[in-house]
Design an enzyme around this catalytic site. Structure first.
Site, mmCIF file in Angstrom:
data_model
loop_
_atom_site.group_PDB
_atom_site.id
_atom_site.type_symbol
_atom_site.label_atom_id
_atom_site.label_comp_id
_atom_site.label_asym_id
_atom_site.label_seq_id
_atom_site.Cartn_x
_atom_site.Cartn_y
_atom_site.Cartn_z
ATOM 1 N N ASP A 63 0.836 -1.195 0.000
ATOM 2 C CA ASP A 63 0.000 0.000 0.000
ATOM 3 C C ASP A 63 0.873 1.247 0.000
ATOM 4 O O ASP A 63 2.080 1.167 0.217
ATOM 5 C CB ASP A 63 -0.986 0.015 1.176
ATOM 6 C CG ASP A 63 -0.312 -0.406 2.476
ATOM 7 O OD1 ASP A 63 0.866 -0.044 2.674
ATOM 8 O OD2 ASP A 63 -0.954 -1.091 3.280
ATOM 9 N N ASP A 65 1.304 5.064 1.491
ATOM 10 C CA ASP A 65 0.887 6.043 2.496
ATOM 11 C C ASP A 65 1.463 7.405 2.153
ATOM 12 O O ASP A 65 2.577 7.517 1.642
ATOM 13 C CB ASP A 65 1.392 5.624 3.885
ATOM 14 C CG ASP A 65 0.789 4.300 4.334
ATOM 15 O OD1 ASP A 65 -0.308 3.959 3.854
ATOM 16 O OD2 ASP A 65 1.414 3.604 5.152
ATOM 17 N N ASP A 142 9.215 4.756 13.522
ATOM 18 C CA ASP A 142 9.956 3.730 14.277
ATOM 19 C C ASP A 142 11.393 3.543 13.763
ATOM 20 O O ASP A 142 12.360 3.862 14.448
ATOM 21 C CB ASP A 142 9.182 2.408 14.356
ATOM 22 C CG ASP A 142 8.596 1.936 13.038
ATOM 23 O OD1 ASP A 142 8.880 2.561 11.986
ATOM 24 O OD2 ASP A 142 7.857 0.928 13.037
HETATM 25 P P1 ATP Z 1 4.110 -2.722 5.704
HETATM 26 O O1 ATP Z 1 4.864 -3.142 4.534
HETATM 27 O O2 ATP Z 1 3.932 -3.800 6.699
HETATM 28 O O3 ATP Z 1 2.830 -1.979 5.438
HETATM 29 P P2 ATP Z 1 4.886 -0.201 6.783
HETATM 30 O O4 ATP Z 1 6.220 0.367 7.079
HETATM 31 O O5 ATP Z 1 4.058 0.488 5.763
HETATM 32 O O6 ATP Z 1 5.099 -1.705 6.431
HETATM 33 P P3 ATP Z 1 2.756 0.318 8.575
HETATM 34 O O7 ATP Z 1 2.365 -0.407 9.814
HETATM 35 O O8 ATP Z 1 1.831 0.338 7.419
HETATM 36 O O9 ATP Z 1 4.146 -0.279 8.154
HETATM 37 O O10 ATP Z 1 3.107 1.806 9.019
HETATM 38 C C1 ATP Z 1 3.387 2.855 8.116
HETATM 39 C C2 ATP Z 1 4.477 3.748 8.677
HETATM 40 O O11 ATP Z 1 4.048 4.344 9.902
HETATM 41 C C3 ATP Z 1 5.769 3.019 9.020
HETATM 42 O O12 ATP Z 1 6.606 2.905 7.906
HETATM 43 C C4 ATP Z 1 6.356 3.904 10.094
HETATM 44 O O13 ATP Z 1 6.994 5.021 9.527
HETATM 45 C C5 ATP Z 1 5.131 4.406 10.831
HETATM 46 N N1 ATP Z 1 4.781 3.528 11.970
HETATM 47 C C6 ATP Z 1 3.949 2.467 11.955
HETATM 48 N N2 ATP Z 1 3.854 1.896 13.151
HETATM 49 C C7 ATP Z 1 4.657 2.606 13.976
HETATM 50 C C8 ATP Z 1 4.984 2.504 15.351
HETATM 51 N N3 ATP Z 1 4.476 1.532 16.117
HETATM 52 N N4 ATP Z 1 5.838 3.411 15.854
HETATM 53 C C9 ATP Z 1 6.347 4.404 15.071
HETATM 54 N N5 ATP Z 1 6.083 4.527 13.788
HETATM 55 C C10 ATP Z 1 5.241 3.656 13.221
HETATM 56 MG MG MG Z 2 2.023 0.119 5.200
#
Ligand code: ATP
Ligand code: MG
Length: 457
Positions: A63, A65, A142
């Protein structure tokens, strides 16, 4: 609570288009639409997080963001197809048919008490709606790899935390002081394991060090959130690596206490081999674009716990059928303390376990046609059979049962004729794993009373 990274002293590094691999053709057209529209509306807007990370590492983001200087209300004004969601994180969802572009306003980790932010006594963040600058937004993320921003203004990547270099070096590094960041949100420990497994990154020593110490904090995480995170750990093609990461960093007991205890007690390693075989086959299915189900996954992950509970009950003299039911219930109920496994998954998971004994009856003299037909017609037959195949792969046992049910699916009568009932097991299978075999086990125990305990002691 001190802010681990001083946002105002942060330097911006701009990585121009010719120095990175992100191309617009790899970005969802809808995400680009959102980026351009926000900019036309006079706001800053960036692709951020997992999508930028995955594009830089040659992956395909699941996805896209967007982070922006616009507030959720301002985003809603710009897009007719927009709805606002969330309480802890207030977000705008811009909806294009089945694709949703998540748009988040730059947020700060401000702790001056002026904003809408709540911190629990133990350092956990409860609510976090303080808007801020892009620098603020970067440092409250994070991992450095998750804090890169891509803009359509000049197609550059903006880096405030050294993430670009870390991605190039394939290292996962928490932003700020690791212990503080884990205490704020213990689920970040799971995220570290997940991203390392998914991306094949190493975990930076300072980021890795606190995890075994702080692992018990995960027990305070919301069980519903842990369920979601488990699916992300195990159903996206890197289940085996995720499991090994959890083991290596001591997170297994916090997530799956009964399975961790059963594995620790199972000296032969038969139960672990079964789990690994199950996760490997899950990964193979994901790679082949075949469906994977949470019920089957949890049947694999909790199988050691089930075998152990079953053995305990049987050693207390509980009759097999009753012991199976009680073991399945006990393991399920206990697991719900840490992970909120919905009933629509836990019930079929239990059926997969309970059907194992039924499939083993192929060798116990109970292979009557009527029973065979009923078993074949069971809605969980296919999953239970696949599970038996795994057990065979992991233990070298059950070969005759697998062969029988494989043939029976083609032609039951022929299979019954083809596979004469055997009286005794042809392979010696070790204790705990064999406990779920059903009648055959009972027979064996009568002959060799000590055998049932061998592996779990
Ligand atoms: P995925 O491929 O699993 O979607 P992702 O990095 O997009 O990985 P998400 O959970 O969708 O993970 O979160 C989007 C973004 O939000 C992360 O890349 C990070 O920058 C931030 N984020 C998500 N969860 C946290 C957290 N628990 N603490 C700090 N930042 C977070
Ligand atoms: Mg994501």
């Amino acid at each position: 609570m001190p802010n681990p990274t001083q946002a105002n002293s942060i330097a911006q590094r701009v990585i121009p288009r010719e120095q990175h691999t992100i191309s617009r053709k790899d970005i969802s057209a809808n995400a680009l639409r959102v980026l351009y529209r926000l900019r036309e509306g006079g706001f800053d807007a960036y692709l951020v997080g997992g999508a930028v990370r995955d594009l830089l590492t040659g992956g395909h983001p699941k996805d896209f963001d967007v982070a922006t200087s616009a507030t959720p209300e301002e985003v809603k004004h710009l897009f007719r197809n927009c709805r606002l969601i969330g309480r802890r994180f207030r977000l705008a969802h811009v909806v294009f048919g089945r694709e949703i572009i998540e748009v988040a306003t730059f947020r700060a980790n401000s702790d001056d008490g002026s904003g809408d932010r709540q911190v629990h006594d133990d350092g956990r963040l409860l609510r976090d709606n303080v808007y801020g600058s892009i620098e603020d937004d970067a440092v409250r993320r994070d991992f450095t790899a998750n804090a890169l921003y891509y803009t359509v203004e000049d197609f550059s990547v903006r880096d405030y935390v050294g993430g670009f270099e870390d991605v190039n070096n394939r290292v996962l590094k928490l932003i700020g002081d690791p212990e503080t960041r884990y205490r704020e949100d213990p689920v970040r420990m799971l995220r570290a394991i997940r991203f390392a497994a998914k991306l094949g990154f190493s975990i930076d020593p300072a980021t890795a060090e606190p995890i075994p110490r702080l692992a018990p904090l995960l027990r305070e995480a919301a069980p519903a959130r842990l369920f979601e995170d488990c699916l992300k750990l195990f159903l996206y093609g890197h289940a085996e690596a995720s499991f090994e990461g959890l083991e290596r960093y001591g997170l297994l007991p916090a997530l799956f206490p009964d399975t961790a205890a059963a594995l620790a007690a199972n000296r032969s390693g038969a139960l672990r081999r079964m789990v690994i075989a199950g996760l490997r086959s899950t990964d193979a299915r994901v790679r082949a674009d075949e469906p994977v189900s949470p019920a089957f996954l949890f049947a694999v992950l909790l199988w050691p716990a089930y075998c152990r509970a079953l053995m305990t009950l049987q050693s207390q003299g509980v009759h097999l059928t009753e012991a199976q039911r009680r073991a399945a219930d006990r393991v399920t109920v206990h697991q719900l303390d840490s992970i909120a496994l919905p009933r629509r998954f836990s019930l079929p998971m239990q059926e997969i376990w309970l059907m194992q004994a039924r499939l083993m009856q192929a060798r116990s003299g109970q292979r009557q046609r009527k029973r065979v037909m009923r078993t074949l017609a069971h809605p969980r037959f296919r999953a239970a059979f696949d599970f038996l195949v795994l057990r065979q792969a992991a233990s070298d046992g059950h070969a005759e049962d697998v062969a029988f049910w494989r043939d029976a699916q083609q032609d039951p009568d022929n299979a019954i004729a083809l596979h004469p009932v055997e009286d005794a097991a042809e392979t010696e299978e070790e204790g705990a794993e064999g406990a779920a075999s059903g009648p055959r086990k009972r027979r064996r125990r009568r002959r060799k009373p000590a055998a049932a305990h061998s592996a779990a002691e």
